[in-house]
Design an enzyme around this catalytic site. Structure first.
Site, PDB file in Angstrom:
ATOM      1  N   GLU A  75      -3.393  16.859 -48.469  1.00  0.00           N
ATOM      2  CA  GLU A  75      -3.560  18.320 -48.437  1.00  0.00           C
ATOM      3  C   GLU A  75      -4.535  18.766 -49.529  1.00  0.00           C
ATOM      4  O   GLU A  75      -5.279  19.722 -49.351  1.00  0.00           O
ATOM      5  CB  GLU A  75      -2.188  19.011 -48.581  1.00  0.00           C
ATOM      6  CG  GLU A  75      -1.380  18.869 -47.291  1.00  0.00           C
ATOM      7  CD  GLU A  75       0.123  18.823 -47.477  1.00  0.00           C
ATOM      8  OE1 GLU A  75       0.624  19.209 -48.542  1.00  0.00           O
ATOM      9  OE2 GLU A  75       0.803  18.370 -46.526  1.00  0.00           O
TER      10      GLU A  75
ATOM     11  N   LYS B 163       6.050  20.213 -52.372  1.00  0.00           N
ATOM     12  CA  LYS B 163       4.868  21.010 -51.996  1.00  0.00           C
ATOM     13  C   LYS B 163       5.021  22.448 -52.517  1.00  0.00           C
ATOM     14  O   LYS B 163       5.623  22.641 -53.571  1.00  0.00           O
ATOM     15  CB  LYS B 163       4.642  20.952 -50.475  1.00  0.00           C
ATOM     16  CG  LYS B 163       4.582  19.500 -49.976  1.00  0.00           C
ATOM     17  CD  LYS B 163       4.069  19.357 -48.576  1.00  0.00           C
ATOM     18  CE  LYS B 163       4.054  17.873 -48.199  1.00  0.00           C
ATOM     19  NZ  LYS B 163       3.476  17.637 -46.881  1.00  0.00           N
TER      20      LYS B 163
ATOM     21  N   GLU C 290      -0.045   7.456 -46.708  1.00  0.00           N
ATOM     22  CA  GLU C 290       0.377   8.593 -45.891  1.00  0.00           C
ATOM     23  C   GLU C 290      -0.639   8.839 -44.783  1.00  0.00           C
ATOM     24  O   GLU C 290      -1.657   9.510 -45.011  1.00  0.00           O
ATOM     25  CB  GLU C 290       0.496   9.854 -46.756  1.00  0.00           C
ATOM     26  CG  GLU C 290       1.481   9.724 -47.897  1.00  0.00           C
ATOM     27  CD  GLU C 290       2.034  11.091 -48.305  1.00  0.00           C
ATOM     28  OE1 GLU C 290       3.261  11.238 -48.274  1.00  0.00           O
ATOM     29  OE2 GLU C 290       1.250  11.989 -48.618  1.00  0.00           O
TER      30      GLU C 290
HETATM   31  P1  PGA Z   1       6.377  15.039 -44.675  1.00  0.00           P
HETATM   32  O1  PGA Z   1       5.315  15.050 -45.885  1.00  0.00           O
HETATM   33  O2  PGA Z   1       7.498  14.145 -45.102  1.00  0.00           O
HETATM   34  O3  PGA Z   1       6.795  16.481 -44.537  1.00  0.00           O
HETATM   35  O4  PGA Z   1       5.665  14.530 -43.482  1.00  0.00           O
HETATM   36  C1  PGA Z   1       5.031  13.896 -46.620  1.00  0.00           C
HETATM   37  C2  PGA Z   1       4.015  14.215 -47.677  1.00  0.00           C
HETATM   38  O5  PGA Z   1       3.081  14.970 -47.410  1.00  0.00           O
HETATM   39  O6  PGA Z   1       4.112  13.724 -48.827  1.00  0.00           O
END
Ligand code: PGA
Length: 249
Positions: free
Chosen positions: A97, A11, A167
């Site tokens: 996101e 990210k 996800e």
């Molecule tokens: P997380 O994120 O492992 O921090 O929950 C997963 C992602 O958004 O790919």
């Protein structure tokens, strides 16, 4: 047998020096990992350097987004060829996101997938429902719309080479992981959709990752499910020990 695929989605984290350090630490600890495809997805600014760090290993590198146009007046955007030119092999497309904060739709997801495939990048396509949608019993409906939208006009050959990441939005960064049963149920459903749209062969070949608060402590039970082929890891991929903890699970 589908080969496991674990990708770290960094990210918007890590400056250049921090990214190089993390990639080196992962590389050093991952020397004897063989039966898992391991992918690091740092921010754009670190791609080239991370590619240099992992050169000569089996660790792959992916971007977190791309634009569908080949070039031109699109200030702030990055094309598929640019990603290829720095040594990227994968690209995450349609992360929740991006959908939530940057107006990503199933239509733009589909355009980005086509651009990635045309450049020889492997798309990691993210789908998943919000908590509200799950509570309204709409998980399958939402996932079906996202999958059919993403795969629109994609050939069966290309479809086979893509990776899907399931996800659930309510599990991302929340510490609230899906139960192995919840994950398996949706993964099996995604595979059944691919069978309907394409064929048994495509459905059985596509690798489906789980993403959302996957950690070393819960990875093994999630990965034990027949339709869970790997993970897309956010928070736990920012530390070499926890990322390797998941790989070793
Ligand atoms: P997380 O994120 O492992 O921090 O929950 C997963 C992602 O958004 O790919």
């Amino acid at each position: 047998m589908r080969k496991r695929i674990i990708a770290g989605n960094w990210k918007m984290n890590k400056t250049l020096d921090e990214a190089i350090d993390l990639a080196r630490a992962i590389k050093d600890k991952a020397a004897d990992v063989q039966n898992v495809d391991m992918i690091l997805c740092p921010p754009f600014t670190n791609l080239s350097s991370v590619v240099d760090v992992v050169k000569g290993t089996s660790i792959g590198v992916g971007a977190q987004n791309l634009h569908w146009e080949a070039k031109g007046a699109f200030t702030g955007e990055i094309s598929a060829d640019m990603l290829r030119s720095v040594g990227c092999q994968y690209v995450i497309i349609g992360h929740s996101e991006r959908r939530q904060y940057f107006g990503e739709t199933d239509e733009t997801v589909n355009k980005r997938i086509k651009a990635a495939l045309a450049a020889g990048l492997v798309p990691i396509v993210c789908v998943g429902e919000t908590l509200e949608e799950r509570e309204a019993d709409k998980t399958q409906e939402v996932v079906e719309t996202q999958i059919t939208g993403a795969y629109r006009d994609i050939s069966s050959n290309d479809a086979e080479n893509m990776v899907v990441a399931y996800e659930p939005v309510w599990a991302i960064g929340t510490g609230k992981v899906a139960t192995p049963q919840q994950a398996q149920e949706v993964h099996a459903y995604i595979r059944s959709l691919l069978k309907t749209v394409y064929s048994e062969k495509v459905a059985e070949t596509v690798r489906i990752q789980y993403g959302g608060s996957m950690k070393p402590g819960n990875a093994a039970e999630l990965l034990a499910n027949p339709d869970v082929d790997g993970g897309l890891i956010g928070g736990a991929s920012l530390d070499a020990d926890s990322f390797l903890g998941i790989i070793n699970a």
